[in-house]
Design a protein around this motif. Structure first.
Motif, PDB file in Angstrom:
ATOM      1  N   SER A 275     -10.308  -8.593  -0.895  1.00  0.00           N
ATOM      2  CA  SER A 275     -11.604  -9.207  -1.209  1.00  0.00           C
ATOM      3  C   SER A 275     -11.501 -10.717  -1.364  1.00  0.00           C
ATOM      4  O   SER A 275     -12.503 -11.421  -1.252  1.00  0.00           O
ATOM      5  CB  SER A 275     -12.191  -8.602  -2.485  1.00  0.00           C
ATOM      6  OG  SER A 275     -11.468  -9.024  -3.621  1.00  0.00           O
TER       7      SER A 275
ATOM      8  N   GLU B   9     -15.119  -1.746  -1.429  1.00  0.00           N
ATOM      9  CA  GLU B   9     -16.064  -0.967  -2.210  1.00  0.00           C
ATOM     10  C   GLU B   9     -15.661   0.490  -2.393  1.00  0.00           C
ATOM     11  O   GLU B   9     -16.286   1.209  -3.185  1.00  0.00           O
ATOM     12  CB  GLU B   9     -17.447  -1.037  -1.565  1.00  0.00           C
ATOM     13  CG  GLU B   9     -18.081  -2.414  -1.670  1.00  0.00           C
ATOM     14  CD  GLU B   9     -19.356  -2.566  -0.859  1.00  0.00           C
ATOM     15  OE1 GLU B   9     -19.710  -1.621  -0.107  1.00  0.00           O
ATOM     16  OE2 GLU B   9     -19.993  -3.611  -0.984  1.00  0.00           O
ATOM     17  N   ARG B  10     -14.612   0.922  -1.732  1.00  0.00           N
ATOM     18  CA  ARG B  10     -14.146   2.309  -1.887  1.00  0.00           C
ATOM     19  C   ARG B  10     -13.612   2.535  -3.296  1.00  0.00           C
ATOM     20  O   ARG B  10     -13.112   1.619  -3.942  1.00  0.00           O
ATOM     21  CB  ARG B  10     -13.025   2.598  -0.889  1.00  0.00           C
ATOM     22  CG  ARG B  10     -13.527   2.639   0.541  1.00  0.00           C
ATOM     23  CD  ARG B  10     -12.431   2.825   1.510  1.00  0.00           C
ATOM     24  NE  ARG B  10     -11.874   4.183   1.380  1.00  0.00           N
ATOM     25  CZ  ARG B  10     -10.916   4.653   2.166  1.00  0.00           C
ATOM     26  NH1 ARG B  10     -10.390   3.894   3.106  1.00  0.00           N
ATOM     27  NH2 ARG B  10     -10.478   5.862   2.000  1.00  0.00           N
ATOM     28  N   SER B  11     -13.730   3.755  -3.767  1.00  0.00           N
ATOM     29  CA  SER B  11     -13.229   4.078  -5.101  1.00  0.00           C
ATOM     30  C   SER B  11     -11.703   4.133  -5.100  1.00  0.00           C
ATOM     31  O   SER B  11     -11.087   4.328  -4.054  1.00  0.00           O
ATOM     32  CB  SER B  11     -13.812   5.396  -5.571  1.00  0.00           C
ATOM     33  OG  SER B  11     -13.506   6.409  -4.641  1.00  0.00           O
TER      34      SER B  11
ATOM     35  N   ARG C  46      -6.834  -3.872  -2.492  1.00  0.00           N
ATOM     36  CA  ARG C  46      -8.257  -4.083  -2.202  1.00  0.00           C
ATOM     37  C   ARG C  46      -8.770  -5.348  -2.876  1.00  0.00           C
ATOM     38  O   ARG C  46      -9.621  -6.053  -2.321  1.00  0.00           O
ATOM     39  CB  ARG C  46      -9.064  -2.857  -2.617  1.00  0.00           C
ATOM     40  CG  ARG C  46      -8.805  -1.698  -1.674  1.00  0.00           C
ATOM     41  CD  ARG C  46      -9.495  -0.437  -2.092  1.00  0.00           C
ATOM     42  NE  ARG C  46      -9.222   0.620  -1.115  1.00  0.00           N
ATOM     43  CZ  ARG C  46      -9.252   1.890  -1.385  1.00  0.00           C
ATOM     44  NH1 ARG C  46      -9.571   2.319  -2.596  1.00  0.00           N
ATOM     45  NH2 ARG C  46      -8.984   2.783  -0.450  1.00  0.00           N
TER      46      ARG C  46
ATOM     47  N   ARG D 165     -15.361  -5.587   3.326  1.00  0.00           N
ATOM     48  CA  ARG D 165     -16.262  -5.271   2.216  1.00  0.00           C
ATOM     49  C   ARG D 165     -16.358  -3.757   2.011  1.00  0.00           C
ATOM     50  O   ARG D 165     -16.327  -3.266   0.885  1.00  0.00           O
ATOM     51  CB  ARG D 165     -17.643  -5.868   2.465  1.00  0.00           C
ATOM     52  CG  ARG D 165     -18.600  -5.702   1.297  1.00  0.00           C
ATOM     53  CD  ARG D 165     -19.939  -6.415   1.473  1.00  0.00           C
ATOM     54  NE  ARG D 165     -20.587  -6.122   2.744  1.00  0.00           N
ATOM     55  CZ  ARG D 165     -20.734  -7.002   3.746  1.00  0.00           C
ATOM     56  NH1 ARG D 165     -20.277  -8.230   3.620  1.00  0.00           N
ATOM     57  NH2 ARG D 165     -21.328  -6.653   4.865  1.00  0.00           N
ATOM     58  N   ARG D 166     -16.410  -3.017   3.114  1.00  0.00           N
ATOM     59  CA  ARG D 166     -16.487  -1.560   3.023  1.00  0.00           C
ATOM     60  C   ARG D 166     -15.209  -0.996   2.381  1.00  0.00           C
ATOM     61  O   ARG D 166     -15.267  -0.084   1.558  1.00  0.00           O
ATOM     62  CB  ARG D 166     -16.704  -0.964   4.407  1.00  0.00           C
ATOM     63  CG  ARG D 166     -16.972   0.519   4.371  1.00  0.00           C
ATOM     64  CD  ARG D 166     -17.361   1.116   5.712  1.00  0.00           C
ATOM     65  NE  ARG D 166     -16.548   0.612   6.803  1.00  0.00           N
ATOM     66  CZ  ARG D 166     -17.045   0.158   7.954  1.00  0.00           C
ATOM     67  NH1 ARG D 166     -18.341   0.149   8.164  1.00  0.00           N
ATOM     68  NH2 ARG D 166     -16.242  -0.287   8.905  1.00  0.00           N
ATOM     69  N   GLU D 167     -14.074  -1.551   2.734  1.00  0.00           N
ATOM     70  CA  GLU D 167     -12.794  -1.106   2.147  1.00  0.00           C
ATOM     71  C   GLU D 167     -12.722  -1.461   0.664  1.00  0.00           C
ATOM     72  O   GLU D 167     -12.280  -0.648  -0.147  1.00  0.00           O
ATOM     73  CB  GLU D 167     -11.625  -1.732   2.902  1.00  0.00           C
ATOM     74  CG  GLU D 167     -10.280  -1.299   2.416  1.00  0.00           C
ATOM     75  CD  GLU D 167      -9.992   0.175   2.653  1.00  0.00           C
ATOM     76  OE1 GLU D 167      -9.210   0.737   1.848  1.00  0.00           O
ATOM     77  OE2 GLU D 167     -10.520   0.766   3.594  1.00  0.00           O
TER      78      GLU D 167
ATOM     79  N   ASP E 241      -9.879   7.123  -3.541  1.00  0.00           N
ATOM     80  CA  ASP E 241     -10.162   7.354  -2.131  1.00  0.00           C
ATOM     81  C   ASP E 241      -9.064   6.813  -1.255  1.00  0.00           C
ATOM     82  O   ASP E 241      -8.468   5.834  -1.459  1.00  0.00           O
ATOM     83  CB  ASP E 241     -11.493   6.694  -1.783  1.00  0.00           C
ATOM     84  CG  ASP E 241     -12.097   7.257  -0.528  1.00  0.00           C
ATOM     85  OD1 ASP E 241     -11.622   8.295  -0.059  1.00  0.00           O
ATOM     86  OD2 ASP E 241     -13.070   6.668  -0.063  1.00  0.00           O
TER      87      ASP E 241
ATOM     88  N   LYS F 245     -15.488  -9.140   8.241  1.00  0.00           N
ATOM     89  CA  LYS F 245     -15.912  -9.247   6.841  1.00  0.00           C
ATOM     90  C   LYS F 245     -16.583  -7.941   6.394  1.00  0.00           C
ATOM     91  O   LYS F 245     -16.394  -7.494   5.265  1.00  0.00           O
ATOM     92  CB  LYS F 245     -16.853 -10.426   6.684  1.00  0.00           C
ATOM     93  CG  LYS F 245     -17.136 -10.788   5.256  1.00  0.00           C
ATOM     94  CD  LYS F 245     -17.487 -12.259   5.168  1.00  0.00           C
ATOM     95  CE  LYS F 245     -17.641 -12.686   3.744  1.00  0.00           C
ATOM     96  NZ  LYS F 245     -16.389 -13.143   3.160  1.00  0.00           N
ATOM     97  N   ARG F 246     -17.341  -7.335   7.281  1.00  0.00           N
ATOM     98  CA  ARG F 246     -18.028  -6.082   6.973  1.00  0.00           C
ATOM     99  C   ARG F 246     -17.022  -4.955   6.694  1.00  0.00           C
ATOM    100  O   ARG F 246     -17.172  -4.184   5.751  1.00  0.00           O
ATOM    101  CB  ARG F 246     -18.931  -5.718   8.136  1.00  0.00           C
ATOM    102  CG  ARG F 246     -19.734  -4.489   7.939  1.00  0.00           C
ATOM    103  CD  ARG F 246     -20.620  -4.267   9.147  1.00  0.00           C
ATOM    104  NE  ARG F 246     -21.416  -3.075   8.984  1.00  0.00           N
ATOM    105  CZ  ARG F 246     -22.038  -2.481   9.959  1.00  0.00           C
ATOM    106  NH1 ARG F 246     -21.982  -2.980  11.192  1.00  0.00           N
ATOM    107  NH2 ARG F 246     -22.739  -1.400   9.746  1.00  0.00           N
ATOM    108  N   GLU F 247     -15.974  -4.850   7.537  1.00  0.00           N
ATOM    109  CA  GLU F 247     -14.942  -3.837   7.322  1.00  0.00           C
ATOM    110  C   GLU F 247     -14.203  -4.060   6.011  1.00  0.00           C
ATOM    111  O   GLU F 247     -13.908  -3.110   5.276  1.00  0.00           O
ATOM    112  CB  GLU F 247     -13.943  -3.850   8.481  1.00  0.00           C
ATOM    113  CG  GLU F 247     -14.503  -3.356   9.792  1.00  0.00           C
ATOM    114  CD  GLU F 247     -13.557  -3.603  10.948  1.00  0.00           C
ATOM    115  OE1 GLU F 247     -13.493  -2.733  11.829  1.00  0.00           O
ATOM    116  OE2 GLU F 247     -12.885  -4.661  10.967  1.00  0.00           O
TER     117      GLU F 247
END
Length: 75
Positions: A48, A70-72, A44, A66-68, A75, A62-64
């Motif tokens: 980034s 930001e995952r813990s 991850r 960023r969402r990945e 997860d 880019k949105r996908e």
């Protein structure tokens, strides 16, 4: 004596008893989980750092990404 009788006789004598959840198995499972969590964290972080062109090359917006990112880590 049949095979079932032999297996049953062996089990009754307690010749070989292995605990189901020995300390070694628990520690091994914890280390495996930790190793997987750290691998996810590293990938991850690398995700980034990719540029927009690189993300487009692998088919991720880019949105996908960023969402990945930001995952813990569990997860």
């Amino acid at each position: 004596m049949s095979t079932i009788d032999t297996i049953d006789a062996c089990c009754k004598t307690n010749e070989f008893v292995e605990p189901r959840h020995s300390l070694f198995n628990r520690v091994s499972a914890a280390l495996n989980w930790f190793s997987l969590a750290m691998m996810k964290r590293r990938t991850r972080i690398h995700l980034s750092e990719l540029t927009d062109d690189q993300l487009r090359d692998i088919g991720i917006s880019k949105r996908e990404a960023r969402r990945e990112v930001e995952r813990s880590f569990w997860d």
